[in-house]
Design a protein around this motif. Structure first.
Motif, mmCIF file in Angstrom:
data_model
loop_
_atom_site.group_PDB
_atom_site.id
_atom_site.type_symbol
_atom_site.label_atom_id
_atom_site.label_comp_id
_atom_site.label_asym_id
_atom_site.label_seq_id
_atom_site.Cartn_x
_atom_site.Cartn_y
_atom_site.Cartn_z
ATOM 1 N N PHE A 102 0.849 -1.180 0.000
ATOM 2 C CA PHE A 102 0.000 0.000 0.000
ATOM 3 C C PHE A 102 0.883 1.227 0.000
ATOM 4 C CE2 PHE A 102 0.674 1.692 4.230
ATOM 5 C CZ PHE A 102 1.233 0.605 4.875
ATOM 6 N N ASN A 103 0.321 2.321 -0.427
ATOM 7 C CA ASN A 103 1.012 3.602 -0.361
ATOM 8 C C ASN A 103 0.417 4.417 0.767
ATOM 9 O OD1 ASN A 103 2.751 3.222 -2.591
ATOM 10 N ND2 ASN A 103 1.047 3.639 -3.985
ATOM 11 N N LEU A 104 1.251 5.211 1.416
ATOM 12 C CA LEU A 104 0.762 6.057 2.488
ATOM 13 C C LEU A 104 -0.206 7.092 1.945
ATOM 14 C CD1 LEU A 104 4.069 6.615 4.458
ATOM 15 C CD2 LEU A 104 2.058 5.408 5.279
ATOM 16 N N PRO A 105 -1.262 7.383 2.692
ATOM 17 C CA PRO A 105 -2.234 8.382 2.229
ATOM 18 C C PRO A 105 -1.676 9.788 2.375
ATOM 19 C CG PRO A 105 -2.754 7.679 4.454
ATOM 20 C CD PRO A 105 -1.614 6.811 4.002
ATOM 21 N N LYS A 106 -2.325 10.721 1.731
ATOM 22 C CA LYS A 106 -1.977 12.139 1.900
ATOM 23 C C LYS A 106 -2.613 12.592 3.202
ATOM 24 C CE LYS A 106 -2.075 16.561 -0.534
ATOM 25 N NZ LYS A 106 -0.610 16.718 -0.496
ATOM 26 N N SER A 114 -11.884 16.694 16.626
ATOM 27 C CA SER A 114 -12.819 15.568 16.746
ATOM 28 C C SER A 114 -12.634 14.508 15.659
ATOM 29 C CB SER A 114 -14.265 16.079 16.722
ATOM 30 O OG SER A 114 -14.533 16.752 15.501
ATOM 31 N N GLN A 115 -12.073 14.883 14.523
ATOM 32 C CA GLN A 115 -11.923 13.927 13.417
ATOM 33 C C GLN A 115 -10.583 13.190 13.440
ATOM 34 O OE1 GLN A 115 -14.604 13.320 11.457
ATOM 35 N NE2 GLN A 115 -15.575 14.800 12.846
ATOM 36 N N SER A 116 -9.690 13.591 14.325
ATOM 37 C CA SER A 116 -8.371 12.962 14.377
ATOM 38 C C SER A 116 -8.474 11.531 14.893
ATOM 39 C CB SER A 116 -7.420 13.756 15.279
ATOM 40 O OG SER A 116 -7.209 15.051 14.778
ATOM 41 N N LYS A 117 -7.642 10.669 14.333
ATOM 42 C CA LYS A 117 -7.562 9.282 14.782
ATOM 43 C C LYS A 117 -6.241 9.103 15.532
ATOM 44 C CE LYS A 117 -10.454 7.594 11.024
ATOM 45 N NZ LYS A 117 -10.641 8.859 10.316
ATOM 46 N N LEU A 118 -6.243 8.230 16.525
ATOM 47 C CA LEU A 118 -5.144 8.185 17.483
ATOM 48 C C LEU A 118 -4.333 6.896 17.381
ATOM 49 C CD1 LEU A 118 -3.950 9.796 19.891
ATOM 50 C CD2 LEU A 118 -5.474 8.487 21.389
ATOM 51 N N ALA A 141 0.676 1.436 10.634
ATOM 52 C CA ALA A 141 -0.286 1.934 11.621
ATOM 53 C C ALA A 141 -0.929 3.234 11.149
ATOM 54 C CB ALA A 141 0.414 2.146 12.961
ATOM 55 N N ILE A 142 -0.132 4.120 10.567
ATOM 56 C CA ILE A 142 -0.660 5.392 10.063
ATOM 57 C C ILE A 142 -1.667 5.148 8.949
ATOM 58 C CG2 ILE A 142 -0.063 7.511 8.816
ATOM 59 C CD1 ILE A 142 2.605 7.491 10.366
ATOM 60 N N ALA A 143 -1.297 4.287 8.003
ATOM 61 C CA ALA A 143 -2.189 4.010 6.875
ATOM 62 C C ALA A 143 -3.493 3.370 7.340
ATOM 63 C CB ALA A 143 -1.484 3.110 5.866
ATOM 64 N N ASN A 144 -3.391 2.373 8.235
ATOM 65 C CA ASN A 144 -4.595 1.700 8.735
ATOM 66 C C ASN A 144 -5.482 2.657 9.517
ATOM 67 O OD1 ASN A 144 -3.635 -0.649 7.641
ATOM 68 N ND2 ASN A 144 -3.441 -1.761 9.552
ATOM 69 N N THR A 145 -4.845 3.467 10.370
ATOM 70 C CA THR A 145 -5.597 4.398 11.201
ATOM 71 C C THR A 145 -6.304 5.437 10.348
ATOM 72 O OG1 THR A 145 -4.030 4.093 13.022
ATOM 73 C CG2 THR A 145 -5.407 6.051 13.093
ATOM 74 N N TYR A 146 -5.612 5.952 9.350
ATOM 75 C CA TYR A 146 -6.204 6.938 8.444
ATOM 76 C C TYR A 146 -7.441 6.376 7.759
ATOM 77 C CZ TYR A 146 -6.632 10.246 4.575
ATOM 78 O OH TYR A 146 -7.098 11.178 3.677
ATOM 79 N N GLU A 147 -7.390 5.091 7.414
ATOM 80 C CA GLU A 147 -8.511 4.453 6.716
ATOM 81 C C GLU A 147 -9.637 4.049 7.663
ATOM 82 O OE1 GLU A 147 -8.924 4.230 3.551
ATOM 83 O OE2 GLU A 147 -6.961 5.066 3.028
ATOM 84 N N GLY A 148 -9.442 4.258 8.968
ATOM 85 C CA GLY A 148 -10.511 3.979 9.915
ATOM 86 C C GLY A 148 -10.392 2.671 10.663
ATOM 87 N N SER A 149 -9.307 1.929 10.439
ATOM 88 C CA SER A 149 -9.091 0.679 11.163
ATOM 89 C C SER A 149 -8.234 0.944 12.392
ATOM 90 C CB SER A 149 -8.389 -0.348 10.268
ATOM 91 O OG SER A 149 -9.145 -0.616 9.100
ATOM 92 N N ILE A 150 -8.350 0.059 13.377
ATOM 93 C CA ILE A 150 -7.490 0.152 14.557
ATOM 94 C C ILE A 150 -6.290 -0.749 14.339
ATOM 95 C CG2 ILE A 150 -7.319 -0.252 17.040
ATOM 96 C CD1 ILE A 150 -10.246 0.340 17.302
ATOM 97 N N TYR A 151 -5.106 -0.170 14.348
ATOM 98 C CA TYR A 151 -3.891 -0.952 14.120
ATOM 99 C C TYR A 151 -3.586 -1.820 15.334
ATOM 100 C CZ TYR A 151 1.023 -2.097 13.496
ATOM 101 O OH TYR A 151 2.217 -2.758 13.392
ATOM 102 N N VAL A 152 -3.373 -3.104 15.084
ATOM 103 C CA VAL A 152 -3.007 -4.047 16.137
ATOM 104 C C VAL A 152 -1.589 -4.537 15.866
ATOM 105 C CG1 VAL A 152 -3.568 -6.220 17.274
ATOM 106 C CG2 VAL A 152 -5.405 -4.760 16.410
ATOM 107 N N HIS A 153 -0.675 -4.162 16.742
ATOM 108 C CA HIS A 153 0.702 -4.610 16.595
ATOM 109 C C HIS A 153 0.748 -6.126 16.756
ATOM 110 C CE1 HIS A 153 4.977 -5.193 17.422
ATOM 111 N NE2 HIS A 153 5.181 -3.998 16.905
#
Length: 228
Positions: A14-18, A90-94, A129-141
């Motif tokens: 995958f490519n990192l999102p903007k 409010s729209q930021s993902k953590l 983690a950044i890419a998954n989080t941006y797309e709305g998924s919770i990254y699980v290490h």
């Protein structure tokens, strides 16, 4: 350095999102090192700071897509900092980053719908983690997946939900629908502090340890269908 294309174990890539990323991290050397690496990705815009107070101001100013937060800050605030960040952006993902792998700490991180990047030196995992989080998924290490699955596979009975008051059930339905405390409060016309008290009461009544387990019990008890 060109934008990194991260290869996953299933040979997909995958490519990192903007995206705009805010890094709130105490250690200046590690923070600046991460900033340098992340800034080399063409699609990422990076802002950084070394304390939570400045982080809250930057979150409000830049409205980042993703916030990478030092675990120490989160623990020091008794996990209140995530709510404060949500109020400012409010729209930021953590994504929470830290060295610890303690069961309760990891579960609390995931219970606030945050990804957890275990700082093992593998930058590709952070980018994933950044890419998954941006797309709305919770990254699980990978190192936390077994810990989570063991905790979440609970023997439950829907009858345990009978002990909850109507307003607690209502709050729980909103919680499993993916709403945060502020959104639940708006839906129920109560404060986010009251919502927090409801959820804490639910966890205590059901004999559980955290709201993640409460969500599992609710879903297994059939509340998910009612919440949709």
């Amino acid at each position: 350095m060109n934008q990194i294309e991260v290869n996953q174990s299933n040979n997909c890539s995958f490519n990192l999102p903007k995206a705009t990323v805010l890094l709130i991290k105490r250690d200046p050397f590690q923070r600046l090192g991460l900033c340098k690496i992340l800034s080399q990705q063409n699609s990422l815009t990076i802002h950084d700071c070394a304390d939570s107070f400045t982080g809250l101001r930057l979150a409000q100013r830049y409205q980042p897509d993703v916030i990478i937060l030092d675990l120490e800050f989160l623990v020091a605030s008794d996990f209140e900092l995530n709510e404060q960040l949500k109020e400012q952006s409010s729209q930021s993902k953590l994504i929470v980053c830290g060295q610890q792998l303690e069961r309760e700490t990891v579960l609390k991180v995931y219970s606030i719908s945050a990804g957890y990047y275990l700082e093992d030196g593998d930058i590709s995992k952070l980018l994933l983690a950044i890419a998954n989080t941006y797309e709305g998924s919770i990254y699980v290490h990978p190192k936390t997946s077994k810990l989570l699955s063991t905790n979440l596979l609970l023997p439950v009975s829907s009858s345990r939900l009978d002990s909850l008051a109507p307003k607690e059930l209502d709050a729980l339905k909103h919680l499993i629908a993916g709403k945060d405390y502020q959104e639940i409060g708006q839906s129920m016309c109560i404060s986010s502090h009251t919502v927090r008290n409801y959820i804490s009461g639910i966890v205590k009544k059901l004999g559980l340890k955290n709201r993640t387990q409460a969500v599992v019990v609710a879903v297994c008890g059939g509340l998910l269908a009612e919440a949709q």
